[in-house]
Scaffold this active site. Structure first.
Site, short mmCIF file in Angstrom:
data_model
loop_
_atom_site.label_atom_id
_atom_site.label_comp_id
_atom_site.label_asym_id
_atom_site.label_seq_id
_atom_site.Cartn_x
_atom_site.Cartn_y
_atom_site.Cartn_z
N ASP A 34 -8.37 -2.93 1.08
CA ASP A 34 -9.78 -3.34 1.12
C ASP A 34 -10.35 -3.44 -0.30
OD1 ASP A 34 -12.16 -4.05 2.29
OD2 ASP A 34 -12.75 -2.02 2.82
N HIS A 51 -8.11 -11.85 -3.85
CA HIS A 51 -6.98 -11.89 -2.91
C HIS A 51 -5.66 -12.14 -3.64
CE1 HIS A 51 -9.76 -11.54 0.32
NE2 HIS A 51 -10.28 -12.74 0.17
N LEU A 145 13.62 0.10 3.12
CA LEU A 145 12.22 0.17 3.50
C LEU A 145 11.84 -0.98 4.44
CD1 LEU A 145 9.21 1.23 2.93
CD2 LEU A 145 9.15 -0.57 1.19
#
Length: 255
Positions: A34, A51, A145
């Site tokens: 965020d 972004h 991962l």
């Protein structure tokens, strides 16, 4: 084994030594990324610049998580509510997965990372879906991962779909009402083959879950930071893990 990591933040003159135990690394970390727009606004830049720089933070967080030994990293990339944003911004966000994977996929493959996605493919443009599907295909046999992108994801939609699936199985006679248990619900969630998050991180100072993994986060440790997502780096992940390790998880008991 104990690792001591020196972390710097809030000015060069402030520092703290973080103690990280390799025996208590969270298996699954979920992140609500965020603050991209507010970071850009603070610098006098357009929101899309936030972004774009947030995409760089995704790579930093992924590499840091892999180095720490975290097994699953779920990133809240685009929510079902984000469609209400201006079309220009949404169109840009829909191009980011393609751009990110075009640049970073080879390195992620080299690091044995496996790409996954959870969310609804409907309404996503073909270039977004195709980029994600290709990354999933190319990494499906990797054993390191798991980088799980929550894309066009909303927890209430996920739980509604889960209830519908179970209701249909009860209606068909495949299940009875007595068969419905938390474990059964777990298996019907989009994360059915993953452990629940041990740790949730949210950036930008907001203190809410925003319709993210509401079922799975029931017993997760929550860690909030005021920094905006484009600023997030390894030191912040280390700080979050160090705080996680200082806590005692009781699961409602009296440990």
């Amino acid at each position: 084994m104990i690792k001591r990591v020196r972390s710097w933040w809030n000015g060069a003159d402030k520092q703290e030594t973080l103690t990280i135990s390799e025996d208590n690394i969270p298996q699954h970390v979920a992140i609500i990324m965020d603050g991209n727009g507010r970071w850009a606004k603070r610098l006098g830049l357009p929101r899309i610049a936030g972004h774009q720089n947030g995409m760089k933070a995704v790579k930093r967080a992924t590499i840091a998580a892999d180095e720490l030994g975290i097994k699953y990293l779920t990133m809240y990339a685009f929510s079902t509510e984000n469609w209400t944003r201006p079309k220009e911004e949404v169109d840009f966000l829909m191009r980011l997965p393609q751009e990110f994977l075009a640049i970073e996929l080879d390195e992620l493959i080299e690091k044995n990372v496996r790409i996954r996605m959870m969310g609804q493919e409907e309404h996503l443009p073909s270039h977004t879906i195709n980029a994600l599907r290709e990354a999933i295909r190319l990494t499906e046999h990797n054993t390191g991962l798991v980088l799980n992108f929550a894309m066009n994801y909303g927890s209430r939609r996920e739980m509604t779909d889960c209830v519908k699936q179970i209701a249909l199985q009860v209606k068909s006679g495949e299940l009875s009402a007595e068969d419905i248990t938390p474990e059964l619900i777990d298996r019907h969630m989009l994360t059915g083959d993953m452990p629940d998050p041990d740790l949730l991180i949210r950036t930008s100072g907001e203190l809410r879950l925003s319709n993210f993994m509401l079922w799975q986060l029931a017993y997760s440790e929550l860690w909030f930071t005021d920094i905006y997502w484009p600023e997030f780096g390894k030191k912040h992940l280390l700080e979050a893990v160090a705080e996680y390790q200082r806590r005692t998880r009781r699961y409602g008991g009296l440990k």
